[in-house]
Write a protein that holds these residues in place. Structure first.
Motif, PDB file in Angstrom:
ATOM      1  N   THR A   1     -10.965   4.013   9.620  1.00  0.00           N
ATOM      2  CA  THR A   1     -12.008   5.002   9.355  1.00  0.00           C
ATOM      3  C   THR A   1     -13.041   4.320   8.462  1.00  0.00           C
ATOM      4  O   THR A   1     -12.743   3.315   7.812  1.00  0.00           O
ATOM      5  CB  THR A   1     -11.446   6.245   8.649  1.00  0.00           C
ATOM      6  OG1 THR A   1     -10.756   5.826   7.475  1.00  0.00           O
ATOM      7  CG2 THR A   1     -10.503   7.017   9.548  1.00  0.00           C
TER       8      THR A   1
ATOM      9  N   GLY B   1      -2.013   0.761   4.500  1.00  0.00           N
ATOM     10  CA  GLY B   1      -2.464   1.299   3.211  1.00  0.00           C
ATOM     11  C   GLY B   1      -3.965   1.129   3.028  1.00  0.00           C
ATOM     12  O   GLY B   1      -4.681   0.813   3.981  1.00  0.00           O
TER      13      GLY B   1
ATOM     14  N   PHE C   1     -13.902   2.887  -2.985  1.00  0.00           N
ATOM     15  CA  PHE C   1     -14.482   3.946  -2.151  1.00  0.00           C
ATOM     16  C   PHE C   1     -15.709   4.555  -2.840  1.00  0.00           C
ATOM     17  O   PHE C   1     -16.640   4.992  -2.169  1.00  0.00           O
ATOM     18  CB  PHE C   1     -13.411   5.023  -1.955  1.00  0.00           C
ATOM     19  CG  PHE C   1     -13.799   6.162  -1.061  1.00  0.00           C
ATOM     20  CD1 PHE C   1     -13.715   6.036   0.324  1.00  0.00           C
ATOM     21  CD2 PHE C   1     -14.202   7.380  -1.590  1.00  0.00           C
ATOM     22  CE1 PHE C   1     -14.040   7.107   1.156  1.00  0.00           C
ATOM     23  CE2 PHE C   1     -14.521   8.447  -0.763  1.00  0.00           C
ATOM     24  CZ  PHE C   1     -14.440   8.304   0.610  1.00  0.00           C
TER      25      PHE C   1
ATOM     26  N   GLY D   1      -7.233  -0.626   1.137  1.00  0.00           N
ATOM     27  CA  GLY D   1      -7.792  -1.703   0.336  1.00  0.00           C
ATOM     28  C   GLY D   1      -7.246  -3.078   0.693  1.00  0.00           C
ATOM     29  O   GLY D   1      -6.229  -3.228   1.376  1.00  0.00           O
TER      30      GLY D   1
ATOM     31  N   GLU E   1     -11.282  -2.958   4.021  1.00  0.00           N
ATOM     32  CA  GLU E   1     -10.333  -4.024   4.383  1.00  0.00           C
ATOM     33  C   GLU E   1     -10.936  -5.149   5.212  1.00  0.00           C
ATOM     34  O   GLU E   1     -10.327  -6.214   5.356  1.00  0.00           O
ATOM     35  CB  GLU E   1      -9.143  -3.452   5.184  1.00  0.00           C
ATOM     36  CG  GLU E   1      -8.215  -2.542   4.434  1.00  0.00           C
ATOM     37  CD  GLU E   1      -8.696  -1.098   4.385  1.00  0.00           C
ATOM     38  OE1 GLU E   1      -9.612  -0.763   5.181  1.00  0.00           O
ATOM     39  OE2 GLU E   1      -8.202  -0.310   3.563  1.00  0.00           O
TER      40      GLU E   1
HETATM   41  C1  R2B Z   1     -11.274   3.508   5.095  1.00  0.00           C
HETATM   42  O1  R2B Z   1     -10.742   4.650   4.644  1.00  0.00           O
HETATM   43  C2  R2B Z   1      -9.973   4.388   3.460  1.00  0.00           C
HETATM   44  C3  R2B Z   1     -10.611   5.077   2.292  1.00  0.00           C
HETATM   45  O2  R2B Z   1     -10.726   6.447   2.523  1.00  0.00           O
HETATM   46  C4  R2B Z   1      -9.930   2.890   3.356  1.00  0.00           C
HETATM   47  O3  R2B Z   1      -8.665   2.358   3.637  1.00  0.00           O
HETATM   48  C5  R2B Z   1     -10.851   2.457   4.392  1.00  0.00           C
HETATM   49  O4  R2B Z   1     -11.089   1.181   4.644  1.00  0.00           O
END
Ligand code: R2B
Ligand code: URA
Length: 286
Positions: A117, A85, A187, A87, A225
């Motif tokens: 990402t 997921g 974000f 965060g 994260e």
């Molecule tokens: C990268 O991409 C997500 C937000 O678009 C998020 O989980 C992160 O760390």
């Protein structure tokens, strides 16, 4: 090692978000696991095991375990690939539950990899960033964790030997840089974007000043994260690494405008690189 002794007194531990529990034969199902690869999206978790399977000429089978409401968890050979997921609150839940699962399964000498990402800073979209240090919004290598009415600052050092092992896999085709990763709780405002729904609390000049300072401090990407992930792994004494692909160069803008094809190309680059590393390292996978 700060593992929880209280768990020894729980008759059945329900790993609620995974949809698995300690009364199952976890040793038989997961006892051989050496790699836990996690990323935000369920689709990517599946694409990753497909890439491992392709490397094995389809001799390895993919199995899916648990419920799919909150995560997708796959296993192939001695590799788990799962989604966590978006965060820090979300990834922390899965870090606790997967670590307990591996403990109940009697696993030893395993490593955690986060495949993510991110927004790059001063790097081209598609570049992979191997994290040297996960830093908070003040560029400090700590994760500030609110527990009851106290705030704990946990270190976020990643495993330097593992980083060196991964670096040694770099082929000329893979664009990979080493750098610090900024872990944020948002974000939009948390990453200095000017395109959120609310009137920005900072100017364009302040945003650029912040991103430039981040770059000068050695930060090469931003995601959501890394600090929680790194701090958890330090506390649990689990060697861990973070490799993220940059989807954008934040010095050039906020919006992610890549086409579906470009996006696939970027994430394929990440998944291929890590699948190659994991497959090469893993004796019993073959
Ligand atoms: C990268 O991409 C997500 C937000 O678009 C998020 O989980 C992160 O760390
Ligand atoms: N994920 C993030 O957290 N930030 C970005 O800019 C891109 C992906």
């Amino acid at each position: 090692m700060h593992r929880n002794k209280i768990l020894e007194d729980i008759e059945v531990d329900y790993l609620y978000h995974l949809g698995l529990d300690s009364s199952m034969n976890l040793k038989a199902l997961f006892g051989n696991v050496k790699f836990v690869c996690m990323g935000g999206s369920p689709d990517r978790a599946y694409e990753f095991v497909k890439k491992i399977q392709e490397r094995s000429d389809k001799t390895l089978i993919i199995e899916q375990f648990g419920k799919t409401e909150r995560t997708s968890l796959y296993k192939i050979g001695n590799v788990i690939s799962m989604s966590h997921g978006m965060g820090m609150p979300s990834i922390l839940i899965f870090l606790h539950e997967i670590t307990k699962l591996l403990e109940y399964a009697g696993c030893i000498d395993y490593i955690f990899l986060r495949l993510g990402t991110s927004g790059g800073i001063g790097i081209e979209p598609g570049t992979l960033v191997l994290t040297t240090e996960a830093v908070n919004s003040n560029f400090k290598a700590v994760f500030d964790h609110q527990v009851l009415d106290k705030t704990y600052s946990f270190p976020t050092n990643l495993d330097s030997k593992l980083i060196a092992r991964i670096q040694s896999c770099v082929k000329t085709t893979s664009r990979l840089v080493l750098g610090k990763t900024l872990g944020t709780d948002d974000f939009y405002e948390g990453q200095g974007r000017l395109d959120g729904a609310l009137a920005p609390l900072y100017t364009d000049i302040e945003k650029h000043d912040y991103l430039q300072r981040a770059f000068m401090m050695g930060v090469r990407n931003i995601e959501m994260e890394s600090t929680a992930f790194a701090a958890f792994c330090v506390r649990a004494d689990i060697p861990s690494v973070i490799i993220c692909v940059a989807l954008i160069n934040r010095l050039n803008g906020d919006q992610i405008t890549s086409t579906k094809e470009e996006m696939k190309h970027y994430t394929d680059n990440l998944l291929d690189f890590v699948a190659g590393f994991v497959y090469d390292q893993s004796d019993c996978i073959k």
